[in-house]
Design an enzyme around this catalytic site. Structure first.
Site, PDB file in Angstrom:
ATOM      1  N   ASP A   9       7.236 -12.287  -3.203  1.00  0.00           N
ATOM      2  CA  ASP A   9       7.640 -11.499  -4.381  1.00  0.00           C
ATOM      3  C   ASP A   9       9.139 -11.193  -4.309  1.00  0.00           C
ATOM      4  OD1 ASP A   9       7.330  -9.780  -2.166  1.00  0.00           O
ATOM      5  OD2 ASP A   9       6.724  -8.075  -3.399  1.00  0.00           O
ATOM      6  N   HIS A 241      11.603  -7.298   7.165  1.00  0.00           N
ATOM      7  CA  HIS A 241      10.139  -7.410   7.219  1.00  0.00           C
ATOM      8  C   HIS A 241       9.642  -8.856   7.110  1.00  0.00           C
ATOM      9  CE1 HIS A 241       9.782  -3.054   6.618  1.00  0.00           C
ATOM     10  NE2 HIS A 241      10.598  -3.151   5.587  1.00  0.00           N
TER      11      HIS A 241
HETATM   12  C1  BDR Z   1       7.226  -5.295   2.261  1.00  0.00           C
HETATM   13  O1  BDR Z   1       7.281  -4.736   0.954  1.00  0.00           O
HETATM   14  C2  BDR Z   1       8.285  -5.357   0.198  1.00  0.00           C
HETATM   15  O2  BDR Z   1       9.133  -4.407  -0.355  1.00  0.00           O
HETATM   16  C3  BDR Z   1       9.080  -6.225   1.134  1.00  0.00           C
HETATM   17  O3  BDR Z   1       9.521  -7.400   0.499  1.00  0.00           O
HETATM   18  C4  BDR Z   1       8.116  -6.525   2.243  1.00  0.00           C
HETATM   19  O4  BDR Z   1       7.346  -7.659   1.971  1.00  0.00           O
HETATM   20  C5  BDR Z   1       7.626  -4.253   3.275  1.00  0.00           C
HETATM   21  O5  BDR Z   1       6.741  -3.165   3.249  1.00  0.00           O
HETATM   22 CA    CA Z   2       7.960  -9.207   0.176  1.00  0.00          CA
END
Ligand code: BDR
Ligand code: CA
Length: 316
Positions: A9, A241
């Site tokens: 995303d 992340h």
């Molecule tokens: C996850 O949530 C999204 O905002 C980031 O892209 C990542 O996949 C982190 O909690």
């Molecule tokens: Ca993400």
């Protein structure tokens, strides 16, 4: 070569993970599927096409889900304070990108591609789990045909990031995540336990941009407001992340883990909480019994992961 479908995303940290998958010499990125989350699916899909164009990524892009697997769930606001209104840190992105989309919806693209390469495809999912859950619902046999699933999501022994107990990707579609965690395929869960301690500083990324090509310079530019957002938690840097999940594909030895059945709380005050029943621990009969044992990452060699991201992004 690891054949990877990247379900994403984009998303600032998604963008870095995409460039890693594209540039790593042992990874064959065979598809990009989009999902709503950091922004609407129209925006995340436009962003995927934009990055594909800017970074010359050959993999096709297939557009995915725009609503939760249980459509009666209330819609929430996009996290524009994290990823910007446009999902890419509010750098200039054209409204439309003149590149074709794969004609299939993401879940169908996943099914067809997995069936075309039985036992070979690795699904790396770093957004809400809606596309994967849809694929499983439409064709449950794919669970036995993928090589494995690596997800960024959840939190086990640390707090969440959208509630005290829940992480964004899981909280955004808990029912889908529970379907994915409990299906008979091998899932490795890369959650906040390891991603929240894997940070890249602004100056480290800036040095990469100074040494790297236009792709790394673009990544640096689109990451600046995300780094600003992380001021509350990171000393002038950002949590990477989604890149942790990409790195796991080629360097699982940089992670330590436990195994056990994983469930996701659906509804109530702990909506979206991920809970593992560690293998070998005995409890009275319960909701984790008889489910597949998954891999839950609990430790990470963060410095080595960050260096591997740098070295991979600078290979071009
Ligand atoms: C996850 O949530 C999204 O905002 C980031 O892209 C990542 O996949 C982190 O909690
Ligand atoms: Ca993400």
């Amino acid at each position: 070569m690891h054949k990877v479908i990247y379900d994403t995303d984009p998303g600032v940290d998604d963008a870095m993970a995409l460039l890693f998958l594209h540039r790593h010499p042992e990874i064959d990125l065979i598809g990009i599927t989009t999902v709503f989350g950091n922004a609407s699916v129209e925006t995340t899909t436009r962003n995927a096409l934009f990055l594909k164009r800017e970074w010359n990524i050959p993999a096709p892009v297939a557009k995915g889900a725009s609503v939760t697997i249980d459509p009666s769930r209330a819609e929430r606001e996009w996290p524009s304070m994290v990823h910007g209104d446009n999902g890419l840190g509010d750098i200039e992105v054209p409204g439309t990108i003149d590149l074709p989309l794969d004609p299939r919806p993401a879940h169908r693209f996943i099914i067809d591609t997995v069936r075309a390469h039985p036992g070979e495809v690795r699904l790396v999912a770093v957004g809400r789990m809606t596309n994967l859950a849809r694929a499983l619902k439409e064709d449950p046999e794919i669970a036995r045909l993928v090589k494995d699933v690596v997800i960024m999501g959840g939190n086990f022994y640390v707090p969440g990031n959208v509630s005290p107990v829940a992480e964004a990707n899981i909280h955004g579609d808990p029912e889908a995540a529970d379907i994915v965690m409990t299906a008979p395929w091998k899932v490795t869960v890369i959650g906040l336990d390891v991603t929240s301690i894997t940070t890249m500083s602004r100056s480290y990324l800036g040095e990469m941009a100074a040494r790297g090509d236009g792709a790394v310079k673009l990544l640096n530019a689109l990451s600046q407001s995300y780094i600003d957002f992380y001021k509350h938690a990171v000393e002038d840097g950002m949590m990477v992340h989604d890149s942790c999940a990409s790195v796991y594909v080629v360097a699982p030895e940089l992670f330590s883990s436990i195994s056990g059945a994983v469930r996701v709380v659906c509804g109530g005050v702990a909506d979206g909480q991920t809970i593992v029943k560690p293998d070998g621990r005995r409890f009275p009969p319960g909701d984790w019994d008889g489910l597949p044992s998954q891999v839950v990452c609990t430790g990470i060699e963060s410095g080595k992961v960050i260096d591997l991201i740098r070295d991979t992004l600078l290979t071009a």
